[in-house]
Design a protein around this motif. Structure first.
Motif, PDB file in Angstrom:
ATOM      1  N   THR A   1       9.491  25.500 -18.505  1.00  0.00           N
ATOM      2  CA  THR A   1      10.218  26.755 -18.725  1.00  0.00           C
ATOM      3  C   THR A   1      10.829  27.249 -17.412  1.00  0.00           C
ATOM      4  OG1 THR A   1       8.737  27.348 -20.524  1.00  0.00           O
ATOM      5  CG2 THR A   1       9.998  29.145 -19.553  1.00  0.00           C
ATOM      6  N   ALA A   2      10.030  27.233 -16.344  1.00  0.00           N
ATOM      7  CA  ALA A   2      10.526  27.717 -15.050  1.00  0.00           C
ATOM      8  C   ALA A   2      11.688  26.847 -14.565  1.00  0.00           C
ATOM      9  CB  ALA A   2       9.393  27.706 -14.025  1.00  0.00           C
ATOM     10  N   MET A   3      11.548  25.537 -14.708  1.00  0.00           N
ATOM     11  CA  MET A   3      12.618  24.646 -14.230  1.00  0.00           C
ATOM     12  C   MET A   3      13.876  24.778 -15.090  1.00  0.00           C
ATOM     13  SD  MET A   3      10.387  21.404 -12.935  1.00  0.00           S
ATOM     14  CE  MET A   3      11.777  20.475 -12.336  1.00  0.00           C
ATOM     15  N   THR A   4      13.698  25.060 -16.381  1.00  0.00           N
ATOM     16  CA  THR A   4      14.844  25.268 -17.271  1.00  0.00           C
ATOM     17  C   THR A   4      15.635  26.499 -16.838  1.00  0.00           C
ATOM     18  OG1 THR A   4      13.682  24.235 -19.114  1.00  0.00           O
ATOM     19  CG2 THR A   4      15.480  25.748 -19.691  1.00  0.00           C
ATOM     20  N   ILE A   5      14.919  27.583 -16.557  1.00  0.00           N
ATOM     21  CA  ILE A   5      15.606  28.816 -16.133  1.00  0.00           C
ATOM     22  C   ILE A   5      16.288  28.598 -14.785  1.00  0.00           C
ATOM     23  CG2 ILE A   5      15.203  31.209 -15.396  1.00  0.00           C
ATOM     24  CD1 ILE A   5      13.012  31.248 -17.605  1.00  0.00           C
ATOM     25  N   ALA A   6      15.576  27.930 -13.874  1.00  0.00           N
ATOM     26  CA  ALA A   6      16.155  27.686 -12.540  1.00  0.00           C
ATOM     27  C   ALA A   6      17.425  26.846 -12.642  1.00  0.00           C
ATOM     28  CB  ALA A   6      15.124  27.009 -11.649  1.00  0.00           C
ATOM     29  N   ALA A   7      17.447  25.922 -13.608  1.00  0.00           N
ATOM     30  CA  ALA A   7      18.606  25.039 -13.756  1.00  0.00           C
ATOM     31  C   ALA A   7      19.862  25.800 -14.188  1.00  0.00           C
ATOM     32  CB  ALA A   7      18.293  23.926 -14.766  1.00  0.00           C
ATOM     33  N   MET A   8      19.681  27.041 -14.672  1.00  0.00           N
ATOM     34  CA  MET A   8      20.847  27.854 -15.068  1.00  0.00           C
ATOM     35  C   MET A   8      21.507  28.506 -13.860  1.00  0.00           C
ATOM     36  SD  MET A   8      19.345  29.617 -18.515  1.00  0.00           S
ATOM     37  CE  MET A   8      18.430  28.613 -19.691  1.00  0.00           C
ATOM     38  N   GLY A   9      20.937  28.304 -12.677  1.00  0.00           N
ATOM     39  CA  GLY A   9      21.574  28.807 -11.461  1.00  0.00           C
ATOM     40  C   GLY A   9      21.160  30.207 -11.069  1.00  0.00           C
ATOM     41  N   VAL A  10      19.945  30.636 -11.467  1.00  0.00           N
ATOM     42  CA  VAL A  10      19.519  31.994 -11.092  1.00  0.00           C
ATOM     43  C   VAL A  10      19.148  32.024  -9.608  1.00  0.00           C
ATOM     44  CG1 VAL A  10      18.656  32.429 -13.422  1.00  0.00           C
ATOM     45  CG2 VAL A  10      17.064  31.754 -11.630  1.00  0.00           C
ATOM     46  N   ASP A  11      19.267  33.215  -9.024  1.00  0.00           N
ATOM     47  CA  ASP A  11      18.953  33.381  -7.598  1.00  0.00           C
ATOM     48  C   ASP A  11      17.512  33.822  -7.383  1.00  0.00           C
ATOM     49  OD1 ASP A  11      21.667  32.996  -6.343  1.00  0.00           O
ATOM     50  OD2 ASP A  11      22.111  34.547  -7.833  1.00  0.00           O
ATOM     51  N   MET A  12      16.938  34.484  -8.386  1.00  0.00           N
ATOM     52  CA  MET A  12      15.578  35.016  -8.214  1.00  0.00           C
ATOM     53  C   MET A  12      14.877  35.115  -9.558  1.00  0.00           C
ATOM     54  SD  MET A  12      14.474  38.790  -6.827  1.00  0.00           S
ATOM     55  CE  MET A  12      14.578  38.451  -5.081  1.00  0.00           C
ATOM     56  N   MET A  13      13.578  34.787  -9.561  1.00  0.00           N
ATOM     57  CA  MET A  13      12.734  35.068 -10.731  1.00  0.00           C
ATOM     58  C   MET A  13      11.654  36.046 -10.295  1.00  0.00           C
ATOM     59  SD  MET A  13      11.870  31.530 -12.680  1.00  0.00           S
ATOM     60  CE  MET A  13      12.933  30.147 -12.348  1.00  0.00           C
ATOM     61  N   ILE A  14      11.525  37.120 -11.062  1.00  0.00           N
ATOM     62  CA  ILE A  14      10.474  38.112 -10.819  1.00  0.00           C
ATOM     63  C   ILE A  14       9.435  37.885 -11.907  1.00  0.00           C
ATOM     64  CG2 ILE A  14       9.960  40.585 -10.760  1.00  0.00           C
ATOM     65  CD1 ILE A  14      12.959  40.933  -9.853  1.00  0.00           C
ATOM     66  N   ILE A  15       8.226  37.496 -11.507  1.00  0.00           N
ATOM     67  CA  ILE A  15       7.272  36.971 -12.496  1.00  0.00           C
ATOM     68  C   ILE A  15       5.992  37.790 -12.540  1.00  0.00           C
ATOM     69  CG2 ILE A  15       5.816  34.962 -13.068  1.00  0.00           C
ATOM     70  CD1 ILE A  15       8.126  33.335 -11.649  1.00  0.00           C
ATOM     71  N   ARG A  16       5.630  38.221 -13.731  1.00  0.00           N
ATOM     72  CA  ARG A  16       4.280  38.749 -13.974  1.00  0.00           C
ATOM     73  C   ARG A  16       3.579  37.767 -14.899  1.00  0.00           C
ATOM     74  NH1 ARG A  16       2.321  44.775 -15.352  1.00  0.00           N
ATOM     75  NH2 ARG A  16       2.864  44.900 -13.145  1.00  0.00           N
ATOM     76  N   HIS A  17       2.340  37.408 -14.529  1.00  0.00           N
ATOM     77  CA  HIS A  17       1.623  36.394 -15.313  1.00  0.00           C
ATOM     78  C   HIS A  17       0.122  36.685 -15.278  1.00  0.00           C
ATOM     79  CE1 HIS A  17       0.466  32.462 -16.854  1.00  0.00           C
ATOM     80  NE2 HIS A  17       1.742  32.255 -17.150  1.00  0.00           N
ATOM     81  N   PRO A  18      -0.584  36.457 -16.393  1.00  0.00           N
ATOM     82  CA  PRO A  18      -2.028  36.732 -16.389  1.00  0.00           C
ATOM     83  C   PRO A  18      -2.839  35.765 -15.530  1.00  0.00           C
ATOM     84  CG  PRO A  18      -1.346  35.797 -18.508  1.00  0.00           C
ATOM     85  CD  PRO A  18      -0.097  36.062 -17.729  1.00  0.00           C
ATOM     86  N   ALA A  19      -2.249  34.626 -15.148  1.00  0.00           N
ATOM     87  CA  ALA A  19      -3.000  33.648 -14.336  1.00  0.00           C
ATOM     88  C   ALA A  19      -2.761  33.905 -12.845  1.00  0.00           C
ATOM     89  CB  ALA A  19      -2.576  32.231 -14.689  1.00  0.00           C
ATOM     90  N   SER A  20      -3.833  34.106 -12.094  1.00  0.00           N
ATOM     91  CA  SER A  20      -3.715  34.264 -10.643  1.00  0.00           C
ATOM     92  C   SER A  20      -3.084  33.001 -10.067  1.00  0.00           C
ATOM     93  CB  SER A  20      -5.101  34.470 -10.022  1.00  0.00           C
ATOM     94  OG  SER A  20      -5.701  35.637 -10.530  1.00  0.00           O
ATOM     95  N   GLY A  21      -2.086  33.155  -9.219  1.00  0.00           N
ATOM     96  CA  GLY A  21      -1.458  31.996  -8.566  1.00  0.00           C
ATOM     97  C   GLY A  21      -0.252  31.435  -9.303  1.00  0.00           C
ATOM     98  N   ALA A  22       0.057  31.933 -10.510  1.00  0.00           N
ATOM     99  CA  ALA A  22       1.193  31.378 -11.270  1.00  0.00           C
ATOM    100  C   ALA A  22       2.524  31.520 -10.514  1.00  0.00           C
ATOM    101  CB  ALA A  22       1.270  32.005 -12.667  1.00  0.00           C
ATOM    102  N   PRO A  23       2.846  32.692  -9.937  1.00  0.00           N
ATOM    103  CA  PRO A  23       4.133  32.786  -9.209  1.00  0.00           C
ATOM    104  C   PRO A  23       4.204  31.815  -8.024  1.00  0.00           C
ATOM    105  CG  PRO A  23       3.281  34.976  -9.693  1.00  0.00           C
ATOM    106  CD  PRO A  23       2.179  34.007 -10.013  1.00  0.00           C
ATOM    107  N   ALA A  24       3.094  31.622  -7.301  1.00  0.00           N
ATOM    108  CA  ALA A  24       3.095  30.690  -6.157  1.00  0.00           C
ATOM    109  C   ALA A  24       3.313  29.260  -6.647  1.00  0.00           C
ATOM    110  CB  ALA A  24       1.779  30.800  -5.395  1.00  0.00           C
TER     111      ALA A  24
END
Ligand code: CP
Length: 310
Positions: free
Chosen positions: A89-112
């Motif tokens: 999912t993350a790589m799919t969104i990145a492939a659309m050419g976004v400059d930034m993802m702001i992520i909230r996730h229940p798993a510690s360490g997911a954004p890293a």
């Protein structure tokens, strides 16, 4: 700065720079036309796998006021709910050419983890019980506006410390800015190994809220996170409020100049009484207002680089 994953990644100079830039960003809020051209042509995705009111709305407003194109996604409305992996999912969104993802996730360490998979900037908007760095920056900004320089100021952080990502980020941020910090919680909600942690990171620990309140310049009440509790951490809500809630009686124990913070959402009547939440010295809504300015400053530092913020 490319990412904002943890306050631990920021130097004191970088923290101060974010707070200082937020001062000029805050002025935009009082304008009739709230628009800066700074991030024109940049695309930001708010990707929230957990509920949020303040963080999601303020990051979206911050992006819009800086002329970025902002898009909101939640875990429920995406292909994650059909079984797609977080990586795909993350790589799919990145492939659309976004400059930034702001992520909230229940798993510690997911954004890293996502920052390792994609090339765009990643902002941690709260990951499990790990960190919530933009919250700590806006809390520091709010306290600094009310109290001045935080060097030597005494901040009490009170409540459900075991489950709090806000605690971890605030502790790092306040210590970097030279504040004295005392943590207060019932023994069942104090993180394990707290004595060693306190010795390494230079903060104090108390189980007696009445004793700490007369000494502080600011008290930050943290939410009891019942959704993260699997067992009985305290007998009843009433007993928690009596032992550790900021009641009307306890309000009178604070020094006259001391301020009250709560990152929200609040459990009124549990960790904070209506008398405290609505007191003249309560900064709860100032924190919300500062959230937009500080998040504008974060976007500026990550996407616009050095230069004139206007
Ligand atoms: N303080 C905070 O993170 O609030 P939200 O969950 O509403 O974003």
């Amino acid at each position: 700065m490319k990412h904002l994953l943890s306050i631990a990644d920021l130097s004191t100079e970088e923290i101060t720079s974010v707070l200082d830039t937020a001062v000029s960003m805050h002025e935009v809020q009082d304008r009739q036309v709230k628009k800066l051209p700074t991030l024109r042509g940049r695309t930001i995705i708010n990707f929230f796998f957990e509920d949020s009111t303040r963080t999601r709305a303020s990051f979206e407003i911050a992006g819009k006021w800086m002329s970025a194109d902002t898009i909101n996604l939640t875990g429920k409305g995406t292909s994650v709910s059909k079984g797609e992996s977080l990586r795909d999912t993350a790589m799919t969104i990145a492939a659309m050419g976004v400059d930034m993802m702001i992520i909230r996730h229940p798993a510690s360490g997911a954004p890293a983890q996502i920052a390792d998979w994609v090339d765009c900037s990643i902002v941690n908007a709260g990951d499990g019980t790990h960190e919530h760095p933009s919250q700590a920056l806006l809390d520091a900004y709010t306290m600094r506006r009310a109290l001045g320089d935080l060097e030597g100021r005494h901040v009490g952080i009170v409540g459900d410390l075991t489950h709090s990502r806000v605690l971890r980020s605030n502790l790092l941020c306040l210590r970097a800015l030279g504040a004295r910090v005392t943590l207060v919680a019932p023994p069942t909600l104090m993180p394990s190994g707290i004595a060693g942690w306190a010795a390494t990171d230079g903060f104090e620990v108390s189980y007696d809220l009445d004793e700490v309140l007369p000494q502080v310049d600011a008290v930050m009440m943290l939410r009891v996170q019942q959704e993260r509790m699997s067992g009985g951490y305290f007998p009843t809500a009433k007993e928690y409020a009596v032992g550790y809630g900021l009641s009307a009686r306890r309000l009178a124990l604070l020094p006259e100049h001391a301020v009250i913070c709560h990152p929200g959402p609040m459990n009124r009547g549990l960790e904070i009484s209506a008398d405290a939440a609505d007191a003249a010295r309560s900064l709860v809504l100032d924190q919300v207002s500062a959230g937009v300015a500080v998040r504008m400053s974060i976007l500026y530092h990550l996407l616009a680089g050095e230069g004139d913020a206007q």
